[in-house]
Write a protein that holds these residues in place. Structure first.
Motif, short mmCIF file in Angstrom:
data_model
loop_
_atom_site.label_atom_id
_atom_site.label_comp_id
_atom_site.label_asym_id
_atom_site.label_seq_id
_atom_site.Cartn_x
_atom_site.Cartn_y
_atom_site.Cartn_z
N ARG A 122 -54.90 5.88 -7.52
CA ARG A 122 -55.27 7.06 -8.32
C ARG A 122 -56.65 7.57 -7.89
O ARG A 122 -56.89 8.77 -7.82
N LEU A 123 -57.57 6.66 -7.59
CA LEU A 123 -58.91 7.04 -7.12
C LEU A 123 -58.82 7.82 -5.81
O LEU A 123 -59.47 8.85 -5.64
N ARG A 124 -57.99 7.35 -4.89
CA ARG A 124 -57.85 8.04 -3.61
C ARG A 124 -57.28 9.45 -3.80
O ARG A 124 -57.70 10.40 -3.13
N GLU A 125 -56.31 9.59 -4.71
CA GLU A 125 -55.74 10.92 -5.00
C GLU A 125 -56.80 11.85 -5.57
O GLU A 125 -56.89 13.03 -5.19
N LEU A 126 -57.61 11.32 -6.49
CA LEU A 126 -58.66 12.13 -7.11
C LEU A 126 -59.66 12.59 -6.06
O LEU A 126 -60.06 13.76 -6.04
N VAL A 127 -60.07 11.68 -5.18
CA VAL A 127 -61.05 12.03 -4.15
C VAL A 127 -60.46 13.07 -3.20
O VAL A 127 -61.14 14.05 -2.84
N ALA A 128 -59.20 12.90 -2.82
CA ALA A 128 -58.57 13.85 -1.91
C ALA A 128 -58.53 15.25 -2.52
O ALA A 128 -58.79 16.26 -1.84
N THR A 129 -58.23 15.32 -3.82
CA THR A 129 -58.20 16.62 -4.50
C THR A 129 -59.60 17.21 -4.57
O THR A 129 -59.80 18.41 -4.32
N ALA A 130 -60.59 16.40 -4.90
CA ALA A 130 -61.97 16.88 -5.01
C ALA A 130 -62.48 17.39 -3.67
O ALA A 130 -63.21 18.38 -3.60
N MET A 131 -62.08 16.73 -2.58
CA MET A 131 -62.56 17.13 -1.26
C MET A 131 -61.94 18.45 -0.80
O MET A 131 -62.40 19.05 0.16
N GLY A 167 -57.48 26.96 -6.71
CA GLY A 167 -57.98 25.61 -6.87
C GLY A 167 -57.67 24.70 -5.69
O GLY A 167 -57.08 25.13 -4.69
N PRO A 168 -58.03 23.44 -5.78
CA PRO A 168 -57.85 22.51 -4.68
C PRO A 168 -56.39 22.12 -4.42
O PRO A 168 -56.09 21.47 -3.42
N PHE A 180 -64.37 17.29 -13.78
CA PHE A 180 -63.28 17.67 -12.89
C PHE A 180 -62.00 16.90 -13.23
O PHE A 180 -60.91 17.44 -13.27
N ASP A 181 -62.16 15.60 -13.49
CA ASP A 181 -61.02 14.73 -13.80
C ASP A 181 -61.58 13.44 -14.37
O ASP A 181 -62.79 13.30 -14.59
N VAL A 193 -45.18 7.03 -9.92
CA VAL A 193 -46.47 7.67 -10.18
C VAL A 193 -46.44 9.10 -9.66
O VAL A 193 -45.96 9.36 -8.55
N VAL A 194 -46.93 10.04 -10.47
CA VAL A 194 -46.99 11.45 -10.06
C VAL A 194 -48.39 11.99 -10.30
O VAL A 194 -49.03 11.66 -11.29
N ASP A 195 -48.84 12.80 -9.38
CA ASP A 195 -50.15 13.44 -9.48
C ASP A 195 -49.91 14.93 -9.70
O ASP A 195 -49.68 15.69 -8.76
#
Length: 446
Positions: free
Chosen positions: A111-120, A181-182, A100-101, A267-269
């Motif tokens: 960055r971890l929190r952003e990834l988790v938020a997107t996955a959820m 997508g998410p 996924f990422d 930082v940009v996501d």
């Protein structure tokens, strides 16, 4: 505390596992931990997970093997790979395998929190079905395959290179990938890289600070910041000049941008999707496009089929376009004569769906009695390769004016077929963008 979503952590380092457990717990995720591939398989056999975080190097295998296993047995579970800093090749291989990422060590908790938020925000396993969309029409095998690919890639954060001819619908494909997508609730920002003057590119992409150059009267947000949390679609990416390619590569790798005149990076996501009607691999071979950027953008390639490879869809497309023209004009719908439909099905359509739309719009306007006959399509007049030498001298008052009129007609046709995308029109005419720009100025075509 009530937990509703669950994550599997796979890492042989106790400190990393503990850090991830604490962080995910604060994000209200219930966690299970495994020290190796064997334990991960055991947990996956007993419980269902909404996310898996795995290290690349494990005592009895690799995270890549685990990604492949989950893709086959538990495709509804997004997997994020944890790699060593600088291991870009490893991260890209993980994305190609279906991850996924990815995250790099040392872990950036933001960055971890952003990834988790997107996955959820991923659709739950009981709601996964391929959505219908009346914008991507056609029941031909190539279109059925394309829909499945779009849906699958929508559930990933991997960069996707969308290849296809001009007018085939690459931006629509990118938009659907975003909407399924998410990130669908976040911005989708399309940009035509061929339409931005080279001297303004850095400011357009990354923004600028007030006073950073003449005319910068206030701070301006760039495209990356505008797409933060969502998707940035780089259309005609092959038209980026080499100096800008270097800056774009750095922004993608660092996931951060610095405004022109700014002192700090932001930082940009952003998920990157890109497209071009050119052969990007050939552009790399000719030295026009950086190989490292191509490698970073082309993690996964998605090919959009040209209209001539799905001729069985032409009838449905034509019917839909004519219905839309009727609704927008308030006039009665026009019927397509059988001979006209056969003409369309036998035509090559170098401009693809966009050319079909333009052709039908012209025919709809010119036809009589709400019926489009074969001659209303003007296929011969619009696309015959006539030799100017066949003209009679009696018809020519001035050779320069005559040749200029032919040039103007063909350029206007190319612009109309490509919806005034000058980069695509230049390619259609077999000339450079610079040459087309010169001719437009000379012929006073705005």
């Amino acid at each position: 505390m009530t937990f509703r979503q669950k994550a599997l952590i796979v890492d042989d380092e106790p400190d990393i596992r503990e850090l991830l457990e604490i962080t995910l717990g604060r994000l209200k995720l219930e966690t299970r931990s495994a020290r190796n591939v064997k334990e991960a398989h055991e947990w996956l056999g007993k419980e269902t997970f909404d996310l898996c975080l795995t290290d690349m190097r494990l005592p009895d295998g690799t995270g890549l093997e685990l990604v492949q296993f989950i893709q086959q047995r538990h495709p509804q579970t997004p997997v994020a790979m944890i790699t060593a800093y600088g291991s870009l090749d490893t991260a890209i291989n993980a994305l190609k395998a279906g991850a996924f990422d990815f995250l790099t060590k040392p872990l950036d908790l933001g960055r971890l929190r952003e990834l988790v938020a997107t996955a959820m925000r991923m659709p739950s396993s009981d709601s996964i079905n391929m959505p219908e969309d009346n914008r991507l029409l056609g029941g031909s095998p190539p279109m059925q395959t394309l829909r499945k690919q779009i849906f699958k890639l929508a559930c990933s954060q991997a960069p996707v290179y969308i290849s296809g001819e001009s007018g085939s619908g690459k931006e629509l494909v990118a938009r659907l990938m975003h909407e399924q997508g998410p990130r669908k609730e976040r911005p989708f920002v399309p940009v035509n890289c061929g339409a931005i003057p080279s001297e303004l590119m850095e400011s357009e992409f990354f923004g600028h600070k007030k006073g950073s150059f003449t005319g910068a009267s206030e701070d301006k947000q760039g495209l990356f910041q505008a797409a933060n949390g969502g998707t940035l679609f780089l259309d005609e990416v092959a038209d980026l000049p080499l100096p800008m390619q270097v800056k774009l590569l750095r922004a993608i790798q660092e996931k951060a941008v610095r405004a022109v005149g700014g002192q700090q990076e932001v930082v940009v996501d952003v998920r990157i999707l890109c497209a071009t009607h050119k052969d990007l691999a050939a552009e790399v071979a000719e030295g026009n496009f950086r190989q490292d950027l191509f490698y970073r953008l082309n993690v996964i390639e998605l090919r959009v089929p040209p209209l001539r490879e799905r001729r069985e869809d032409i009838s449905l497309l034509a019917e839909t376009v004519l219905q839309r023209l009727s609704e927008s004009s308030g006039l009665p719908p026009a019927a397509l004569a059988p001979e006209a439909l056969e003409k369309l099905k036998s035509y090559r359509f170098p401009g693809n769906v966009r050319e079909l739309e333009n052709m039908l719009e012209r025919a709809y306007t010119l036809c009589d009695d709400n019926r489009i006959d074969a001659e209303d399509l003007r296929l011969v007049d619009a696309h015959a390769n006539k030799d100017p030498g066949e003209a009679s001298l009696a018809q020519i008052d001035n050779l320069e004016d005559y040749l200029e009129s032919i040039e103007r007609k063909l350029i206007m046709q190319a612009l109309e077929e490509t919806r005034w995308n000058r980069t695509a029109a230049a390619e259609r005419l077999g000339m450079s963008f610079r040459s087309l720009r010169y001719r437009l100025k000379k012929l006073e075509i705005d």
